[in-house]
Design an enzyme around this catalytic site. Sequence first.
Site, PDB file in Angstrom:
ATOM      1  N   SER A 136       0.846  -1.196   0.000  1.00 23.39           N
ATOM      2  CA  SER A 136       0.000   0.000   0.000  1.00 23.39           C
ATOM      3  C   SER A 136       0.885   1.251   0.000  1.00 23.39           C
ATOM      4  CB  SER A 136      -0.961  -0.041   1.182  1.00 23.39           C
ATOM      5  OG  SER A 136      -1.923   0.979   1.088  1.00 23.39           O
ATOM      6  N   ASP A 175     -10.437  -2.554  -5.858  1.00 25.72           N
ATOM      7  CA  ASP A 175      -9.593  -1.551  -5.214  1.00 25.72           C
ATOM      8  C   ASP A 175      -9.623  -0.289  -6.070  1.00 25.72           C
ATOM      9  OD1 ASP A 175      -7.715  -0.044  -3.901  1.00 25.72           O
ATOM     10  OD2 ASP A 175      -6.021  -1.371  -4.322  1.00 25.72           O
ATOM     11  N   HIS A 205      -8.257  -4.276  -1.501  1.00 22.16           N
ATOM     12  CA  HIS A 205      -7.000  -3.672  -1.074  1.00 22.16           C
ATOM     13  C   HIS A 205      -6.483  -4.379   0.185  1.00 22.16           C
ATOM     14  CE1 HIS A 205      -4.155  -0.311  -1.293  1.00 22.16           C
ATOM     15  NE2 HIS A 205      -4.186  -0.288   0.039  1.00 22.16           N
TER      16      HIS A 205
END
Length: 401
Positions: free
Chosen positions: A230, A333, A363
């Site tokens: 991320s 996502d 995600h």
Amino acid sequence: MPSLSLKLYSLFFKYHLRHQLQSLKQIQPDPSFGITSRPEEPAVPANPTFQDGVATKDIHVDPLSSLSLRIFLPDTVLPVSLKTAKPPKRGAAQSPLSSDDSDGAVYRGYSPDQLMGKRHRKLPIFLQFHGGGFVSGSNDTSSNDAFCRRMAKLCDVIVVAVGYRLAPESPYPAAFEDGVLVLKWVAKQANLATLRNARSRIFDSFGSSMVEPWLAAHGDPSRCVLLGVSCGANLADYIARKAVEAANLLDPLKVVAQVLMYPFFIGSIPTKSEIKLANSYLYDKDTCMLAWKLFLTEEEFDLDHPAGNPLLPGTGPPLKSMPPTLTVVAEHDWMRDRGIAYSEELRKANVDAPLLDYKDTVHEFATLDVLLHTPQAKACADDITIWVKKYISIRGHEFSY
């Protein structure tokens, strides 16, 4: 489609995350020392014994900040005689691992003996950067600890998980500065280990305590991989650019590849996924914008900030000089299109930059604690292992798609 249980979990997760971000807005920046974790997030203590095949320990590398590292060492570095040694009898002196004198290889918790020659098995080094929108997460949370253990065992590498400073206490560029500092620290460790092996009297007198024994004994910095999750993918990509710019100044450290897992990229022009999936599972766009506003100061905030948009002109070295880059994206996502676009641009520049796109995923599907044991998470870890072996294997590119 994601399961019903995940949909319900997502509702509670979003509510908690938004409440957390709103409370963080009341905190005044104080970048002098900073913090690397939040008290409400469950942490796993380090364990220097080889629990489930991996030993861990925590260290601090910067006396002027809270920057910390957790090192994951797989038991493949040990001689067979140690891994098969019987546990000590009750009442005997406790030692995590030991062996007979004929073998000569004794491993004792935090300080493996500095044996010479081929008795030490050298492993590649993964620099791992956790997710959390720059404002939460840590290198010692239960989910990050489990993920790093998985990668250390599957890839047979030493994982160095970076606990960088969090915003809003330490806004941009604190996390990026921490990442570069760790990269230089690993390079310095390699040089210090070389001096130690040369038995330098000056070093033994003044610098012995500076050596990190696990990396000195078992780390191979010439096979270094950056692994970002991320927002950690943003950090990894930035540090890869700095490694390219530094070139031989980091010798013997070489960044041979990077893995970007669902990168936290943004931009001023909305993509299709940002419009269609704005209210996606776990991390919706509005909530992530709150995180960005906490990370970037009011003067710095810009959707086309270099911290979030790697395709801006003039943000670093040309793409053709970037290391091989594996990008992982999830179907549900809202950030997926940015990662796909970056991967495409790297391929246009003749960089080995495959894209792994997983169906029915969200995600952080491969790193969040509640999803770590799903088939998609396990498949993702296996796919990363297959690809990265091309660049960390000593014998060459025997692993490939």
